[in-house]
Design a protein around this motif. Sequence first.
Motif, short mmCIF file in Angstrom:
data_model
loop_
_atom_site.label_atom_id
_atom_site.label_comp_id
_atom_site.label_asym_id
_atom_site.label_seq_id
_atom_site.Cartn_x
_atom_site.Cartn_y
_atom_site.Cartn_z
N LYS A 28 -43.40 54.73 -7.41
CA LYS A 28 -44.36 54.29 -8.44
C LYS A 28 -45.78 54.61 -7.98
CE LYS A 28 -41.61 50.57 -10.54
NZ LYS A 28 -40.37 50.77 -9.77
N SER A 31 -46.30 58.27 -8.33
CA SER A 31 -46.46 58.66 -9.74
C SER A 31 -47.86 58.30 -10.24
CB SER A 31 -45.40 57.97 -10.60
OG SER A 31 -44.10 58.32 -10.18
N ILE A 32 -48.32 57.10 -9.89
CA ILE A 32 -49.64 56.64 -10.36
C ILE A 32 -50.75 57.53 -9.81
CG2 ILE A 32 -51.32 54.76 -10.23
CD1 ILE A 32 -48.87 52.83 -10.28
N PHE A 35 -50.58 61.02 -11.25
CA PHE A 35 -51.04 61.03 -12.64
C PHE A 35 -52.57 61.03 -12.71
CE2 PHE A 35 -52.49 58.52 -16.33
CZ PHE A 35 -52.11 59.39 -17.33
N ILE A 36 -53.20 60.13 -11.95
CA ILE A 36 -54.67 60.06 -11.96
C ILE A 36 -55.26 61.38 -11.48
CG2 ILE A 36 -56.69 58.87 -11.01
CD1 ILE A 36 -54.91 56.36 -10.75
#
Length: 660
Positions: A28, A31-32, A35-36
């Motif tokens: 997670k 992924s975060i 993504f940013i």
Amino acid sequence: MKIYFLSMILLLLGALLSIVVKDRAKFKVCSIFTFISTVMLWIPSLTVLLTGSPISKSIYMSPIFGDVSFVVDPLSAFFVLVISTMSFLGTVYANGYMKPYFEKGMNISSHCFFLMMLVMSMILVVTVQNALFFLIVWELMSLSSFFLVIFEGEKKEVLSAGIKYLVYMHLSVIFIIAAFVMLNIQADSLTFSDFANVLQTNEQFANIVFFLAFLGFGIKAGFVPFHNWLPDAHPAAPSHVSGIMSGVMIKTGIYGILRVITLMGTPSKYVAYTVFIVALVTAMYGILYALAQRDLKKLLAYSSIENIGIIGLGIGLGLIGLTYNQPLVAMLGFVGGILHILNHSIFKELMFFGAGSVYNKTHTRDMEVLGGLIKKMPNTATLFIIGAIAICGLPSFNGFVSEFLIYFGMLKGTIGGNTALFITLVLAIAGLAMVGTMAMLCFTKAVSITFLGQPREEGIYNKVEGDVAKCMWIPMAMLALFALVIGLMPQFFVALLLGPISMFVQAPCFMLPIAVINMMQILAVCFFILTVLIVVMFCVKLFARKKVEEHTTWGCGYNRGNSHVQYTGASYVSLFLSTLKPLFKRVTHIKKPKDLFPSEAHYEQDIEDIEEAYIVKPILKWDERFLSKFERIQSGNIQQYILYGLIFLVLAIIGMIYFG
């Protein structure tokens, strides 16, 4: 460039943070932060692609490096866009794929760290403009991917594949270093802009440098005959890593080749024809061996070799257009090749994710024991089928667009009036058509044997309780949507490529829409026919009033279908492959029935890569025999090691006295 550097810091921070958080939160976090970082990288990349104006920043690193320039020009911007987006989808997919591993108590901290480092290093590779720093981040990329490949290193075949991959990557970097050293000697600089001044003033020197660079970057990309690492490394790695490696990492090799071309200017005919012919051989070789595989991920790995060949055909065609002063041919070649980089990253990542989903549920990659999975995994099966349609180059999906542009460019090149060029392009058109035919045969096999028919192994089939989690099929659905959007609206994506293409071809932009308009007309007709068929089928189903009744008829002793009377993967392609026997080494495993009523019989045939069988393995055996002669030296006896030291010391003293 502040946004660019901040995104790199975020990737590094995400890598470090993923080590300390709990196992369930590791991906997670990945992924975060990915993504940013991806959203932030989209800003400079799209700005450069839309305006055509590069952005750069020079940083003084040390007396060794000097000023290191980070440049986001149109070519870099395109690759940054592809790398960041595909890597983000890979980290999202990993949330579901890796769940069984951390539930078993496996340590995934290092895996998350190296996954983030791989993403960061790939982005640095396509933006740095200093040769020495380029080699450092290139090595960081190779080492990160190596540790990702050997995640399940307790398996002998995985460790073997990882070591093989590492050996090939270091062989690759030797050629790249050789090219950079030659450039550094001539230019007395480590910056790419100074390299350009040298390459554009000395054609013979430029040819030597290009061939060294092509060898180095070609090994990374997977061009034949430097492809042997790829069919082993991709199946060994976890599927999200396979998707990222095949979808974007091997494209850094293509980036290296394109970057050298931008520094060279107009290439020689030797360069253009070499790239074109090697690419054609690569495409045909890759899809031919993909056909023969029973391991689903190995099939996809060989297919990646085929698509690298198609990308190379586009680049080679572009070089031929530049060499013969045919700007339209050059533009069509480069647009088709570079667009296929994006297209392949989409549908190949989609298909590796699909193969990973199958493995996640069945714990096998062997297609011969699968079958009927569309009933239990409808989402995965549907999305995998979309990927198969796209990879076969069928309208109205993205693979058709880039391959059509390359076809169109080759057809335009045949009217140039040069006999050698005409013969080469006609043979290439026939070869690419053959590749497309084999691709359709290959992926109808992959889809039908894996997802259709009846289960070949009831035990495996019954263990599948349902489709994969949303975090696994949603990234696949997004990739399928990308494939459809590019296929239906290619003009918007071709327009984004005008910036990168302008770095190779100085031609008016109005020349390209001619091909795009023709392509759109074909797409419109195909889409119209498809729409009409769907409407007709819907009307028939809606207005049909007769009730369909089923009755059992006499089956001549044939009671019902079973897994033993349907095609296997081998039988599906055996007729085609039997015509190409000299190109394969067949390894047969057979247990013949001996009794009147045999309880067991077995026949299995594997296809071995002829280069692996007749070149690589003999070299390795010779090397093993040679090194085994020195085993006595490593005896484990400390006194003997001290004696070696004394002998070396005496020889050193004698040498100093003699030469001093």
